[in-house]
Design a protein around this motif. Structure first.
Motif, PDB file in Angstrom:
ATOM      1  N   GLN A 149      10.046   4.146   4.791  1.00 54.06           N
ATOM      2  CA  GLN A 149       9.188   5.261   4.400  1.00 54.06           C
ATOM      3  C   GLN A 149       8.997   5.298   2.897  1.00 54.06           C
ATOM      4  N   SER A 150       7.873   5.875   2.486  1.00 54.61           N
ATOM      5  CA  SER A 150       7.546   6.020   1.072  1.00 54.61           C
ATOM      6  C   SER A 150       6.675   7.255   0.910  1.00 54.61           C
ATOM      7  N   SER A 151       7.001   8.101  -0.075  1.00 53.84           N
ATOM      8  CA  SER A 151       6.214   9.307  -0.337  1.00 53.84           C
ATOM      9  C   SER A 151       5.968   9.471  -1.821  1.00 53.84           C
ATOM     10  N   ALA A 152       4.812  10.028  -2.162  1.00 54.58           N
ATOM     11  CA  ALA A 152       4.483  10.368  -3.542  1.00 54.58           C
ATOM     12  C   ALA A 152       3.642  11.639  -3.515  1.00 54.58           C
ATOM     13  N   LYS A 153       3.874  12.512  -4.464  1.00 52.16           N
ATOM     14  CA  LYS A 153       3.115  13.758  -4.576  1.00 52.16           C
ATOM     15  C   LYS A 153       1.657  13.457  -4.905  1.00 52.16           C
ATOM     16  N   THR A 154       0.776  14.270  -4.344  1.00 56.65           N
ATOM     17  CA  THR A 154      -0.647  14.198  -4.657  1.00 56.65           C
ATOM     18  C   THR A 154      -1.034  15.516  -5.311  1.00 56.65           C
ATOM     19  N   GLU A 155      -2.309  15.699  -5.575  1.00 58.88           N
ATOM     20  CA  GLU A 155      -2.758  16.965  -6.151  1.00 58.88           C
ATOM     21  C   GLU A 155      -2.386  18.110  -5.226  1.00 58.88           C
ATOM     22  N   GLY A 156      -2.024  19.219  -5.796  1.00 57.21           N
ATOM     23  CA  GLY A 156      -1.588  20.358  -4.993  1.00 57.21           C
ATOM     24  C   GLY A 156      -0.146  20.162  -4.575  1.00 57.21           C
ATOM     25  N   GLN A 185       0.757  -1.250  12.705  1.00 58.53           N
ATOM     26  CA  GLN A 185       0.196  -0.049  12.109  1.00 58.53           C
ATOM     27  C   GLN A 185       1.125   0.521  11.040  1.00 58.53           C
ATOM     28  N   VAL A 186       0.527   0.954   9.935  1.00 53.23           N
ATOM     29  CA  VAL A 186       1.219   1.754   8.935  1.00 53.23           C
ATOM     30  C   VAL A 186       0.767   3.187   9.179  1.00 53.23           C
ATOM     31  N   GLN A 187       1.710   4.051   9.475  1.00 53.55           N
ATOM     32  CA  GLN A 187       1.405   5.456   9.743  1.00 53.55           C
ATOM     33  C   GLN A 187       1.260   6.182   8.406  1.00 53.55           C
ATOM     34  N   ARG A 188       0.138   6.854   8.183  1.00 55.14           N
ATOM     35  CA  ARG A 188      -0.094   7.622   6.952  1.00 55.14           C
ATOM     36  C   ARG A 188      -0.145   9.095   7.324  1.00 55.14           C
ATOM     37  N   SER A 198       0.812  -1.220   0.000  1.00 54.15           N
ATOM     38  CA  SER A 198       0.000   0.000   0.000  1.00 54.15           C
ATOM     39  C   SER A 198       0.849   1.274   0.000  1.00 54.15           C
ATOM     40  N   PHE A 199       2.157   1.145  -0.119  1.00 55.81           N
ATOM     41  CA  PHE A 199       3.021   2.317  -0.074  1.00 55.81           C
ATOM     42  C   PHE A 199       2.948   3.054  -1.413  1.00 55.81           C
ATOM     43  N   PRO A 200       2.911   4.401  -1.386  1.00 56.08           N
ATOM     44  CA  PRO A 200       2.606   5.186  -2.585  1.00 56.08           C
ATOM     45  C   PRO A 200       3.746   5.360  -3.586  1.00 56.08           C
ATOM     46  N   GLY A 201       4.977   5.166  -3.195  1.00 53.51           N
ATOM     47  CA  GLY A 201       6.106   5.392  -4.097  1.00 53.51           C
ATOM     48  C   GLY A 201       7.285   4.536  -3.689  1.00 53.51           C
ATOM     49  N   PRO A 202       8.483   4.876  -4.164  1.00 49.74           N
ATOM     50  CA  PRO A 202       9.672   4.110  -3.786  1.00 49.74           C
ATOM     51  C   PRO A 202       9.866   4.098  -2.263  1.00 49.74           C
ATOM     52  N   CYS A 203      10.384   2.994  -1.754  1.00 48.32           N
ATOM     53  CA  CYS A 203      10.608   2.824  -0.317  1.00 48.32           C
ATOM     54  C   CYS A 203      12.088   3.018   0.015  1.00 48.32           C
ATOM     55  N   HIS A 204      12.329   3.577   1.192  1.00 51.43           N
ATOM     56  CA  HIS A 204      13.695   3.792   1.665  1.00 51.43           C
ATOM     57  C   HIS A 204      13.720   3.625   3.178  1.00 51.43           C
ATOM     58  N   PHE A 205      14.904   3.273   3.708  1.00 48.53           N
ATOM     59  CA  PHE A 205      15.094   3.327   5.147  1.00 48.53           C
ATOM     60  C   PHE A 205      15.201   4.802   5.521  1.00 48.53           C
ATOM     61  N   ALA A 206      14.480   5.224   6.572  1.00 49.22           N
ATOM     62  CA  ALA A 206      14.535   6.620   7.004  1.00 49.22           C
ATOM     63  C   ALA A 206      15.919   6.928   7.548  1.00 49.22           C
ATOM     64  N   ALA A 207      16.468   8.036   7.104  1.00 48.68           N
ATOM     65  CA  ALA A 207      17.830   8.418   7.475  1.00 48.68           C
ATOM     66  C   ALA A 207      17.847   9.291   8.723  1.00 48.68           C
ATOM     67  N   SER A 208      18.968   9.249   9.400  1.00 47.88           N
ATOM     68  CA  SER A 208      19.222  10.150  10.519  1.00 47.88           C
ATOM     69  C   SER A 208      19.681  11.487   9.954  1.00 47.88           C
ATOM     70  N   ALA A 209      19.846  12.469  10.810  1.00 48.83           N
ATOM     71  CA  ALA A 209      20.349  13.764  10.376  1.00 48.83           C
ATOM     72  C   ALA A 209      21.760  13.647   9.802  1.00 48.83           C
TER      73      ALA A 209
END
Length: 184
Positions: free
Chosen positions: A125-132, A154-157, A96-107
């Motif tokens: 984590q995975s992110s994809a642009k939506t409208e707007g 849980q998958v946090q959205r 159900s992830f919207p885009g490419p997946c990556h391990f979340a990085a530290s600072a």
């Protein structure tokens, strides 16, 4: 009451740490004497394995992370995560992830591994642009327990664009309720 400048700075730092925004002792884990700590690699074509002797090449975009003897390999494009634990190969696809997946990085750049009460945890984590100007972002924790890798139930959205910075408290909360690796 007037605080001395150095006392004011220390108080501010303590407030940031308490909120999960500042540096803390559980941000990443150095390797143990037996080599069972945490290491991360991305985009290398060199052979890799738990003992460093595998002849299996890794795709250029694959992300690899080793935590306490568990080898995690993440394919960003397909959101396929494989884990090797005690000679057992496990797989999970973040469908159900919207885009490419990556391990979340530290600072500092490498994947951020947080020691929780349930085991060491890393965020996928995975992110994809939506409208707007918004994004659809999905986050799920992988926890390395004594019985092997597990996933947060849980998958946090969220509707903001990743990558984070993500709050350390999220790692602890998501890691507290887990399912078997590969469960849907």
């Amino acid at each position: 009451m007037v605080l001395q400048p150095h006392l004011a700075a220390a108080t501010a730092l303590l407030a940031l740490v308490a909120c999960g925004k500042g540096p803390g002792p559980t941000h990443s884990t150095p390797p143990d004497d037996d080599g069972g700590g945490t290491t991360a690699e991305t985009g290398h074509h060199t052979p890799t394995g738990d003992d460093g002797s595998s002849s299996e090449p890794r795709p250029a975009d694959e992300e690899e992370l080793r935590i306490d003897g568990v080898r995690l390999r993440l394919q960003p494009g397909s959101c396929q995560l494989s884990a090797t634990f005690l000679d057992e190969a496990l797989e999970h696809r973040f469908e159900s992830f919207p885009g490419p997946c990556h391990f979340a990085a530290s600072a500092e750049g490498p994947p951020w591994v947080v020691a929780t009460d349930h085991g060491k945890a890393v965020l996928v984590q995975s992110s994809a642009k939506t409208e707007g100007n918004d994004c659809d972002t999905a986050l799920q924790i992988v926890v390395i327990t004594e019985r092997g890798p597990q996933l947060s139930r849980q998958v946090q959205r969220i509707s903001s664009c990743g990558p984070g910075p993500w709050d350390e408290m999220m790692y602890h909360v998501l890691a507290s309720d887990r399912v078997a690796f590969g469960a849907r």
